[in-house]
Design a protein around this motif. Structure first.
Motif, PDB file in Angstrom:
ATOM      1  N   UNK A   1    -113.054 -32.936 -25.080  1.00  0.00           N
ATOM      2  CA  UNK A   1    -111.785 -32.242 -24.913  1.00  0.00           C
ATOM      3  C   UNK A   1    -111.586 -31.663 -23.518  1.00  0.00           C
ATOM      4  N   UNK A   2    -112.664 -31.379 -22.780  1.00  0.00           N
ATOM      5  CA  UNK A   2    -112.520 -30.698 -21.494  1.00  0.00           C
ATOM      6  C   UNK A   2    -113.062 -31.523 -20.333  1.00  0.00           C
ATOM      7  N   UNK A   3    -114.334 -31.935 -20.436  1.00  0.00           N
ATOM      8  CA  UNK A   3    -114.970 -32.591 -19.290  1.00  0.00           C
ATOM      9  C   UNK A   3    -114.342 -33.955 -19.003  1.00  0.00           C
ATOM     10  N   UNK A   4    -114.160 -34.787 -20.036  1.00  0.00           N
ATOM     11  CA  UNK A   4    -113.614 -36.126 -19.814  1.00  0.00           C
ATOM     12  C   UNK A   4    -112.193 -36.111 -19.251  1.00  0.00           C
ATOM     13  N   UNK A   5    -111.274 -35.275 -19.767  1.00  0.00           N
ATOM     14  CA  UNK A   5    -109.945 -35.221 -19.139  1.00  0.00           C
ATOM     15  C   UNK A   5    -109.990 -34.766 -17.678  1.00  0.00           C
ATOM     16  N   UNK A   6    -110.856 -33.804 -17.362  1.00  0.00           N
ATOM     17  CA  UNK A   6    -110.984 -33.361 -15.976  1.00  0.00           C
ATOM     18  C   UNK A   6    -111.530 -34.482 -15.098  1.00  0.00           C
ATOM     19  N   UNK A   7    -112.492 -35.213 -15.616  1.00  0.00           N
ATOM     20  CA  UNK A   7    -113.048 -36.346 -14.874  1.00  0.00           C
ATOM     21  C   UNK A   7    -111.985 -37.417 -14.651  1.00  0.00           C
ATOM     22  N   UNK A   8    -111.164 -37.658 -15.657  1.00  0.00           N
ATOM     23  CA  UNK A   8    -110.090 -38.646 -15.532  1.00  0.00           C
ATOM     24  C   UNK A   8    -109.092 -38.234 -14.457  1.00  0.00           C
ATOM     25  N   UNK A   9    -108.723 -36.964 -14.414  1.00  0.00           N
ATOM     26  CA  UNK A   9    -107.787 -36.472 -13.398  1.00  0.00           C
ATOM     27  C   UNK A   9    -108.383 -36.646 -12.007  1.00  0.00           C
TER      28      UNK A   9
END
Length: 270
Positions: free
Chosen positions: A16-24
């Motif tokens: 929920x947090x790390x993967x979306x930030x990595x994608x951005x």
């Protein structure tokens, strides 16, 4: 079982947090990312990335966002502080209904509320103006600020202010030396929450501001809808930095203050 629960929490946090930030971050750094590749096939250099972050459009949007946030904080606190004080310490007719009405901006659908507010601002001549925008921003911030401040007042109680006045202090002396310092935690929470809510306002700024204030949120969403994901990701990174960094700094400062107070109390006891 405890290890399994901790593992599940870590997995949820990652998804929920790390993967979306990595994608951005990847979207902002990637120069070429074509389907079906899982990673960008080409990356921009660090200098190009920094130049994009420091571009005139980004800095102008950042300035507009901060200007509106500061004005919203001032206006919100001017209204929320006495309101929370009255709700916590005084009894008056219709108090329960008034307490409920405070949350109406969060209950009424935003588009319906903003459409009517835009009409009101046009009638008042405040559409497209700085004060008109911060009034609308404050309307959405007030429920959070009043709740945080009133909870703080209820936790502290009125006994310290009453004792101060019984000892001969005036109301202004009691307010500046007793009430205001004791409401520090509530004020800090209200300021942080108001700052975040104001920074994230998109539709309110767009409708009432009439395009005169192109904040980070106003610039970011159209890029997303137009499929310009790299530009949207760059604005998203700046947006996260200016919202999360102040919260981190304030939290670190508060932690140091608590440690100093705890150390001072332990030294006095020793």
């Amino acid at each position: 079982m405890k290890n399994m629960g901790r593992y599940l929490i870590d997995v949820v946090y990652l998804i929920l947090i790390v993967l979306p930030l990595l994608l951005i971050l990847l979207l902002a750094l990637g120069h070429r990312w074509s389907y079906p590749a899982l990673w960008p096939t080409e990356f921009n250099s660090l200098s190009v990335f920094i130049a994009q972050l420091a571009s005139t459009e980004v800095l102008t949007s950042l300035g507009a966002s901060l200007a509106l946030a500061v004005g919203t904080i001032v206006l919100t606190l001017l209204i929320a502080y006495p309101t929370a004080l009255a709700l916590a310490y005084y009894q008056f007719p219709g108090k329960k209904w008034f307490n409920l009405m405070i949350y109406l901006p969060l209950i009424i659908p935003g588009i319906a509320l903003l459409t009517n507010l835009d009409f009101v601002m046009i009638k008042l001549g405040l559409n497209g103006r700085y004060f008109g925008i911060i009034v609308v921003h404050s309307l959405f911030c007030l429920p959070y600020a009043i709740k945080l401040l009133s909870d703080n007042f209820n936790l502290v109680g009125p006994q310290y202010a009453q004792a101060s006045q019984n000892l001969g202090a005036t109301r202004w002396q009691t307010f500046w030396q007793i009430t205001l310092p004791l409401s520090k935690n509530g004020l800090q929470g209200a300021i942080m929450m108001t700052y975040i809510v104001s920074m994230t306002q998109y539709l309110a700024t767009l409708l009432v501001g009439e395009g005169n204030y192109l904040t980070l949120a106003v610039r970011m969403f159209p890029f997303t809808q137009a499929g310009k994901y790299q530009l949207a990701a760059i604005y998203a990174i700046v947006f996260m930095l200016v919202t999360l960094l102040p919260l981190f700094l304030i939290d670190s400062w508060l932690t140091r203050q608590r440690r100093r107070q705890a150390n001072g109390i332990s030294v006095e006891r020793g």
